[in-house]
Enzyme design. Sequence first.
Site, PDB file in Angstrom:
ATOM      1  N   TYR A 222      34.873  46.994  39.523  1.00  0.00           N
ATOM      2  CA  TYR A 222      36.586  46.264  39.059  1.00  0.00           C
ATOM      3  C   TYR A 222      36.784  45.223  38.700  1.00  0.00           C
ATOM      4  O   TYR A 222      36.887  44.383  38.199  1.00  0.00           O
ATOM      5  CB  TYR A 222      37.555  47.480  38.675  1.00  0.00           C
ATOM      6  CG  TYR A 222      38.410  47.177  37.972  1.00  0.00           C
ATOM      7  CD1 TYR A 222      38.486  47.327  36.775  1.00  0.00           C
ATOM      8  CD2 TYR A 222      40.268  46.772  37.755  1.00  0.00           C
ATOM      9  CE1 TYR A 222      39.574  46.859  35.613  1.00  0.00           C
ATOM     10  CE2 TYR A 222      40.840  45.955  37.273  1.00  0.00           C
ATOM     11  CZ  TYR A 222      40.785  46.919  35.939  1.00  0.00           C
ATOM     12  OH  TYR A 222      42.059  47.106  34.962  1.00  0.00           O
TER      13      TYR A 222
ATOM     14  N   SER B 294      43.987  40.982  34.250  1.00  0.00           N
ATOM     15  CA  SER B 294      44.176  41.935  35.441  1.00  0.00           C
ATOM     16  C   SER B 294      44.773  41.036  36.151  1.00  0.00           C
ATOM     17  O   SER B 294      44.453  39.679  36.426  1.00  0.00           O
ATOM     18  CB  SER B 294      43.669  43.348  35.824  1.00  0.00           C
ATOM     19  OG  SER B 294      44.073  43.603  36.653  1.00  0.00           O
TER      20      SER B 294
END
Length: 235
Positions: free
Chosen positions: A150, A137
């Site tokens: 996260y 990501s």
Amino acid sequence: MTDITDQVAIVTGASRGIGRATALLLAMQGAKVVCVARSADELEEVAHKTHGLAVPADVADEVDAQNVVDEALLHFGRLDILVCNAGVGSFDTLENVLATEWDRIFDVNVKGTFLMCKAVVPHLKLQGSGHIIGITSDVARRTFAHGSVYGSSKYAQDALLSALRKEVRSFGVKVSSIYPGLVDTHFNDAQPGSPEAEKTHLKPSDIAQAVRYVLEAPPHVVIDELMIHPLTQDY
């Protein structure tokens, strides 16, 4: 350009979103696809469309991860590609995050990548070729409020892949990391397909095309890292 026809590709998180789009595209390019996810019903549908193999599994479970590799070898006789795409996330202020949620996110995003790579690497090293791609990501390279857990998991996943890249390069094995920005998927219980997301987010097929691009680089080339964003996202 590397031809992936008849190469055997394991794709985790293949039942939906980026994983599904990747499995379908690799199959269109002639690869033999092993589709992996926890959702058996959705997985069977993808495997049917790819004419591939469905292996329901929890990538954070060591027995399951090894079973995926064993089933792939039993069915196809070799391994060439691993796409570590399975991922989960949730977002809240740090003090509101439960320790169990930390464990859940790290289990899938970090431990899952670790276990799948650990199961695949010995076979790739032995044959002297292969390609591991981690769908990480863009938050592996930045931080933001409500993203401490996260983001931490993606930083850790990125470090794991970067170190592995150095370990296996001399064996002829490539490791690449793809860093997507906003993608219109079911991630974090979102419902894809809204008119707003159509304008502001990448599509799963965009990331699948990035995977294809990385895989098809000439044999002497490894694309270590690839960042991809929608034009509207301010990074």
